[in-house]
Design a protein around this motif. Structure first.
Motif, mmCIF file in Angstrom:
data_model
loop_
_atom_site.group_PDB
_atom_site.id
_atom_site.type_symbol
_atom_site.label_atom_id
_atom_site.label_comp_id
_atom_site.label_asym_id
_atom_site.label_seq_id
_atom_site.Cartn_x
_atom_site.Cartn_y
_atom_site.Cartn_z
ATOM 1 N N VAL A 188 -1.572 -2.379 71.461
ATOM 2 C CA VAL A 188 -3.219 -2.166 71.073
ATOM 3 C C VAL A 188 -4.179 -3.916 71.294
ATOM 4 N N ILE A 205 -6.597 -4.909 74.595
ATOM 5 C CA ILE A 205 -7.757 -4.868 74.465
ATOM 6 C C ILE A 205 -7.666 -6.401 75.423
ATOM 7 N N THR A 265 -13.662 -1.166 70.229
ATOM 8 C CA THR A 265 -14.019 -0.077 69.561
ATOM 9 C C THR A 265 -13.123 1.277 69.394
ATOM 10 N N LEU A 314 -9.010 1.180 69.895
ATOM 11 C CA LEU A 314 -9.162 0.501 68.273
ATOM 12 C C LEU A 314 -8.510 2.139 67.243
ATOM 13 N N ALA A 374 -5.706 4.461 69.086
ATOM 14 C CA ALA A 374 -4.926 3.394 68.404
ATOM 15 C C ALA A 374 -4.408 4.503 67.242
#
Length: 256
Positions: free
Chosen positions: A47, A51, A157, A160, A163
């Motif tokens: 993750v 990003i 966001t 996340l 994830a």
């Protein structure tokens, strides 16, 4: 908020194949506690890389879309390969290789006992493979997200939250496959189709042509339709096998 919700939903849908790979690969680690750590650390590291990759793609999208080299061999093969096309093609080929290798091991009866002992992967190997393949799978979700919004915070966001959903579901799917080993074969064939889908996507991005015929990308709708058919076939086959077993047992009792 609506865009964020749609992106989370998109992450969940596109993350299915990734989640399946994580579950199958982590189950090769001998100890169950280590397998759980592999899944959690693998997703966490992936993750963070996703990003970073999101930031790079957003800012360097034009450069990533530029062809690195081309192959033009008359009417035999033609293609212009970008960084995205190469990563997708290599990832697809590796997934097909992994799926076929595991299927071959399952069919090799003479190696069955040996596989049970030596098939286990180390913590580091499984972690590296999960993180690497997660990065390969991330291209689809990032490019799809960019089609919905150009807000980096919203996209990050969604990644996340996606994830967290993967961490929650990874243990459940891995436990299910561990208890129901017959479905591991189904999972490997689904993984094989994922590899074909990635190869078709990479070929499409590179505008790859063989003998004048261009490679077309497998649509997500087609992919999920094939998955549904495979699952239904497996369920019907499983129930039919159970009924046959009961019928044979009943006939044996009558004969005795």
């Amino acid at each position: 908020l609506f865009t964020l919700f749609m992106l989370i939903l998109l992450q969940a849908v596109l993350g299915f194949d990734n989640l399946l790979y994580i579950a199958l690969e982590s189950n090769k680690v001998g100890d169950e506690e280590d397998a759980k750590k592999v899944r959690k650390w693998g997703i966490a590291i992936a993750v963070l890389l996703r990003i970073v990759l999101l930031f790079l793609i957003v800012n360097l999208f034009t450069l990533l879309a530029e062809p690195l080299f081309g192959i033009h061999l008359g009417g035999f093969i033609y293609g212009d390969f970008t960084a995205q096309a190469l990563i997708t093609l290599v990832g697809g080929a590796f997934i097909i290789y992994t799926a076929m290798k595991e299927i071959w091991h399952m069919l090799s009866l003479e190696d069955a006992l040996e596989d049970q002992k030596e098939k286990k992967s180390s913590f580091t190997t499984a972690l590296v493979l999960i993180v690497t393949m997660n990065v390969v799978f991330s291209f689809d979700s990032i490019l799809s997200a960019m089609a919905l919004t150009d807000n980096y915070i919203v996209m990050a966001t969604a990644i996340l939250i996606g994830a967290l959903l993967m961490v929650w579901l990874a243990d459940t799917i891995a436990a299910f496959l561990q208890k129901n080993r017959m479905y591991e074969v189904l999972g490997l064939f689904i993984l094989f189709i994922v590899g074909i889908m990635l190869l078709s996507e990479g070929g499409h991005i590179a505008h790859l042509k063989f003998f004048g015929h261009e490679i077309t990308q497998m649509s997500k709708a087609t992919f999920y339709f094939v998955i549904v058919i495979l699952v239904i076939t497996e369920i019907v086959q499983s129930r039919y096998s159970k009924k046959l077993s009961k019928l044979k047992a009943a006939q044996k009792d009558l004969a005795e």
